[in-house]
Design a protein around this motif. Structure first.
Motif, PDB file in Angstrom:
ATOM      1  N   ALA A   1     -32.583  -5.359   8.238  1.00 47.54           N
ATOM      2  CA  ALA A   1     -32.007  -5.958   9.446  1.00 47.54           C
ATOM      3  C   ALA A   1     -30.537  -6.326   9.222  1.00 47.54           C
ATOM      4  N   ALA A   2     -30.226  -6.880   8.049  1.00 51.34           N
ATOM      5  CA  ALA A   2     -28.840  -7.231   7.734  1.00 51.34           C
ATOM      6  C   ALA A   2     -27.971  -5.979   7.655  1.00 51.34           C
ATOM      7  N   LEU A   3     -28.522  -4.900   7.089  1.00 48.82           N
ATOM      8  CA  LEU A   3     -27.788  -3.642   6.995  1.00 48.82           C
ATOM      9  C   LEU A   3     -27.479  -3.086   8.386  1.00 48.82           C
ATOM     10  N   VAL A   4     -28.487  -3.079   9.259  1.00 41.16           N
ATOM     11  CA  VAL A   4     -28.295  -2.583  10.622  1.00 41.16           C
ATOM     12  C   VAL A   4     -27.259  -3.423  11.356  1.00 41.16           C
ATOM     13  N   LEU A   5     -27.308  -4.739  11.173  1.00 40.80           N
ATOM     14  CA  LEU A   5     -26.344  -5.636  11.816  1.00 40.80           C
ATOM     15  C   LEU A   5     -24.918  -5.314  11.359  1.00 40.80           C
ATOM     16  N   LEU A   6     -24.731  -5.089  10.070  1.00 37.61           N
ATOM     17  CA  LEU A   6     -23.403  -4.767   9.553  1.00 37.61           C
ATOM     18  C   LEU A   6     -22.896  -3.435  10.109  1.00 37.61           C
ATOM     19  N   LEU A   7     -23.804  -2.469  10.243  1.00 39.20           N
ATOM     20  CA  LEU A   7     -23.409  -1.177  10.800  1.00 39.20           C
ATOM     21  C   LEU A   7     -23.029  -1.307  12.274  1.00 39.20           C
ATOM     22  N   VAL A   8     -23.783  -2.124  13.014  1.00 39.86           N
ATOM     23  CA  VAL A   8     -23.464  -2.354  14.424  1.00 39.86           C
ATOM     24  C   VAL A   8     -22.090  -3.010  14.557  1.00 39.86           C
ATOM     25  N   ILE A   9     -21.815  -3.991  13.690  1.00 40.65           N
ATOM     26  CA  ILE A   9     -20.501  -4.644  13.703  1.00 40.65           C
ATOM     27  C   ILE A   9     -19.409  -3.625  13.416  1.00 40.65           C
ATOM     28  N   ASP A  10     -19.666  -2.738  12.449  1.00 41.91           N
ATOM     29  CA  ASP A  10     -18.691  -1.695  12.125  1.00 41.91           C
ATOM     30  C   ASP A  10     -18.416  -0.797  13.332  1.00 41.91           C
ATOM     31  N   ILE A  11     -19.488  -0.423  14.038  1.00 43.94           N
ATOM     32  CA  ILE A  11     -19.340   0.445  15.210  1.00 43.94           C
ATOM     33  C   ILE A  11     -18.526  -0.251  16.292  1.00 43.94           C
ATOM     34  N   LEU A  12     -18.798  -1.534  16.497  1.00 43.77           N
ATOM     35  CA  LEU A  12     -18.064  -2.291  17.515  1.00 43.77           C
ATOM     36  C   LEU A  12     -16.591  -2.435  17.141  1.00 43.77           C
ATOM     37  N   LEU A  13     -16.327  -2.648  15.856  1.00 47.71           N
ATOM     38  CA  LEU A  13     -14.936  -2.814  15.418  1.00 47.71           C
ATOM     39  C   LEU A  13     -14.135  -1.525  15.513  1.00 47.71           C
ATOM     40  N   THR A  14     -14.823  -0.391  15.436  1.00 51.32           N
ATOM     41  CA  THR A  14     -14.124   0.895  15.483  1.00 51.32           C
ATOM     42  C   THR A  14     -14.223   1.559  16.852  1.00 51.32           C
ATOM     43  N   ARG A  15     -14.682   0.821  17.863  1.00 53.35           N
ATOM     44  CA  ARG A  15     -14.887   1.441  19.183  1.00 53.35           C
ATOM     45  C   ARG A  15     -13.565   1.854  19.821  1.00 53.35           C
ATOM     46  N   ARG A  16     -12.476   1.197  19.433  1.00 48.29           N
ATOM     47  CA  ARG A  16     -11.158   1.565  19.939  1.00 48.29           C
ATOM     48  C   ARG A  16     -10.357   2.224  18.820  1.00 48.29           C
ATOM     49  N   PRO A  17      -9.889   3.449  19.053  1.00 42.34           N
ATOM     50  CA  PRO A  17      -9.124   4.138  17.995  1.00 42.34           C
ATOM     51  C   PRO A  17      -7.878   3.357  17.590  1.00 42.34           C
ATOM     52  N   HIS A  18      -7.717   3.119  16.299  1.00 39.80           N
ATOM     53  CA  HIS A  18      -6.498   2.489  15.806  1.00 39.80           C
ATOM     54  C   HIS A  18      -6.333   2.811  14.332  1.00 39.80           C
ATOM     55  N   GLU A  19      -5.105   2.812  13.888  1.00 44.65           N
ATOM     56  CA  GLU A  19      -4.817   3.083  12.482  1.00 44.65           C
ATOM     57  C   GLU A  19      -5.046   1.816  11.669  1.00 44.65           C
ATOM     58  N   VAL A  20      -5.795   1.953  10.579  1.00 47.25           N
ATOM     59  CA  VAL A  20      -6.127   0.802   9.741  1.00 47.25           C
ATOM     60  C   VAL A  20      -4.975   0.516   8.784  1.00 47.25           C
ATOM     61  N   HIS A  21      -4.479  -0.713   8.809  1.00 48.55           N
ATOM     62  CA  HIS A  21      -3.401  -1.118   7.920  1.00 48.55           C
ATOM     63  C   HIS A  21      -3.976  -1.744   6.649  1.00 48.55           C
ATOM     64  N   MET A  22      -3.151  -1.843   5.621  1.00 48.28           N
ATOM     65  CA  MET A  22      -3.607  -2.294   4.308  1.00 48.28           C
ATOM     66  C   MET A  22      -4.211  -3.701   4.352  1.00 48.28           C
ATOM     67  N   ARG A  23      -3.624  -4.591   5.142  1.00 47.50           N
ATOM     68  CA  ARG A  23      -4.128  -5.965   5.191  1.00 47.50           C
ATOM     69  C   ARG A  23      -5.570  -6.001   5.699  1.00 47.50           C
ATOM     70  N   GLU A  24      -5.839  -5.242   6.761  1.00 46.64           N
ATOM     71  CA  GLU A  24      -7.202  -5.178   7.314  1.00 46.64           C
ATOM     72  C   GLU A  24      -8.157  -4.554   6.303  1.00 46.64           C
ATOM     73  N   ALA A  25      -7.731  -3.470   5.651  1.00 46.27           N
ATOM     74  CA  ALA A  25      -8.582  -2.791   4.675  1.00 46.27           C
ATOM     75  C   ALA A  25      -8.904  -3.685   3.482  1.00 46.27           C
ATOM     76  N   LEU A  26      -7.906  -4.433   3.012  1.00 51.18           N
ATOM     77  CA  LEU A  26      -8.134  -5.329   1.879  1.00 51.18           C
ATOM     78  C   LEU A  26      -9.111  -6.447   2.236  1.00 51.18           C
ATOM     79  N   ALA A  27      -8.992  -6.984   3.461  1.00 50.25           N
ATOM     80  CA  ALA A  27      -9.886  -8.059   3.889  1.00 50.25           C
ATOM     81  C   ALA A  27     -11.333  -7.586   3.929  1.00 50.25           C
ATOM     82  N   TRP A  28     -11.552  -6.400   4.509  1.00 46.03           N
ATOM     83  CA  TRP A  28     -12.919  -5.881   4.576  1.00 46.03           C
ATOM     84  C   TRP A  28     -13.437  -5.461   3.201  1.00 46.03           C
ATOM     85  N   SER A  29     -12.566  -4.944   2.345  1.00 46.15           N
ATOM     86  CA  SER A  29     -12.985  -4.584   0.986  1.00 46.15           C
ATOM     87  C   SER A  29     -13.431  -5.819   0.218  1.00 46.15           C
ATOM     88  N   ALA A  30     -12.687  -6.927   0.379  1.00 46.68           N
ATOM     89  CA  ALA A  30     -13.068  -8.177  -0.277  1.00 46.68           C
ATOM     90  C   ALA A  30     -14.413  -8.671   0.250  1.00 46.68           C
TER      91      ALA A  30
END
Length: 350
Positions: free
Chosen positions: A26-55
């Motif tokens: 359930a936690a895995l599915v929730l994280l994937l749903v959040i990922d889908i919602l966050l990427t619903r609008r096309p945008h270029e990922v900047h280093m600050r955003e990538a580092l935050a999610w990597s952490a």
């Protein structure tokens, strides 16, 4: 294999109860749903955003490992962390192939994260299938350890052979069977149409290059699953831990891609290290199989495996950086001939 076998209770060789399985999935599915919602609008990922999610995706497995440590003891936690390190190191190689595919298909930067997300979801589905098959094979007899070990040793040989060639990897899209098959039966649009995989073109159904890129990523996922699942079964026989290590390693891939995008090409000795790791785990599995037949055959402890794997990864990272500096400081071909022989030197080959 029945659902009851895969969702094994602790007394059936797994630490996980049905409740723990349900909460984890359930936690895995929730994280994937959040990922889908966050990427619903096309945008270029900047280093600050990538580092935050990597952490964030680094803290998750650390927290989960701490939970395993407190609930099930040191041995289980060490198995989880060792499996996670193995999967994460293999996933970095996956990222490099994804980078080549995205370049070959000329995927726009703003669509990159959606293709990666599709690839991660496909990889998770395939991992679940291979994990279930692996668990069934292990239950049928110890021969599965010998088979898994042989697969990893052969794979290590192939990876090392390619690494020693010293040639730059490339992806020939036109030679991929999955892509050729799609193009044979379906019209392909000449350009990308946002996140759309299919469109109506002159009254006919057509697929976009994004669909081709997604299919190509799925095809490579199959190859990666064949290698990674036996590798983790070389660390732990618990299907739940195998699933958890794969899930945590894959979840952070999308963000990690943008962090390592420029650094991936500099890890020129990564495949050398992965070959050593795969061969090491393959030998570990063969020894485990042999120990079940001849008690005098030694086994490799999980903690020792963790040390070897981390040591190999650190070594190849340092040698890659050193080789990169040597290559950067090497003179141009025309310059080398003009310098005194005493000062001439060749850059370290990768």
């Amino acid at each position: 294999m029945s659902a009851g076998t895969f969702l094994a209770a602790p007394d059936q060789g797994s630490i996980a109860s049905v409740t723990l399985w349900a909460v984890t999935v359930a936690a895995l599915v929730l994280l994937l749903v959040i990922d889908i919602l966050l990427t619903r609008r096309p945008h270029e990922v900047h280093m600050r955003e990538a580092l935050a999610w990597s952490a964030f995706y680094l803290v998750l497995p650390l927290g989960f490992g701490a939970y395993l440590w407190g609930s099930f003891g040191t041995g289980v936690a060490v198995e989880f962390f060792t499996g996670y390190v193995v999967e994460k190191s293999l996933s970095v190689d996956n990222l490099f192939v994804f980078m080549l595919l995205l370049t070959a298909f000329a995927v726009p930067n703003e669509l990159t994260q959606r293709v990666l997300l599709y690839g991660i979801i496909g990889a998770l589905v395939l991992r679940v299938i291979f994990i279930a098959l692996g668990a069934a094979a292990l239950q049928s007899g110890t021969w599965a350890f010998l088979l898994f070990g042989a697969v990893l040793i052969v794979t290590a040989g192939k990876v090392l052979k390619e690494a020693l060639k010293g040639e730059e990897q490339h992806v020939d899209v036109s030679s991929m069977r999955s892509v050729r098959l799609l193009r044979r039966f379906v019209q392909v649009t000449p350009d990308y149409r946002g996140f759309r995989l299919m469109v109506r073109e002159h009254g006919r159904l057509a697929i976009t290059p994004l669909a081709l890129a997604t299919v190509a990523v799925f095809a490579t996922d199959i190859v990666f699953a064949v290698d990674s699942v036996p590798a983790v079964y070389g660390v732990t026989e618990d299907p739940f831990l195998v699933f958890a290590t794969n899930a945590f390693a894959l979840l952070g891939l999308r963000a990690l891609y943008f962090v390592l995008r420029d650094a991936l090409a500099k890890l020129r000795h990564l495949n050398h290290g992965l070959a050593v790791i795969l061969a090491f785990i393959g030998v570990k599995l063969v020894l485990h199989w042999a120990h079940g037949i001849w008690a005098w055959v030694p086994e490799i402890p999980t903690l020792a495996s963790l040390g070897v794997i981390v040591g190999v990864l650190v070594t190849v990272t340092l040698t890659s950086l050193y080789a990169g500096r040597r290559a950067d400081s090497a003179p141009e071909p025309g310059e080398d001939a003009e310098r005194p022989k005493a000062l001439q030197h060749d850059p370290m080959d990768s």
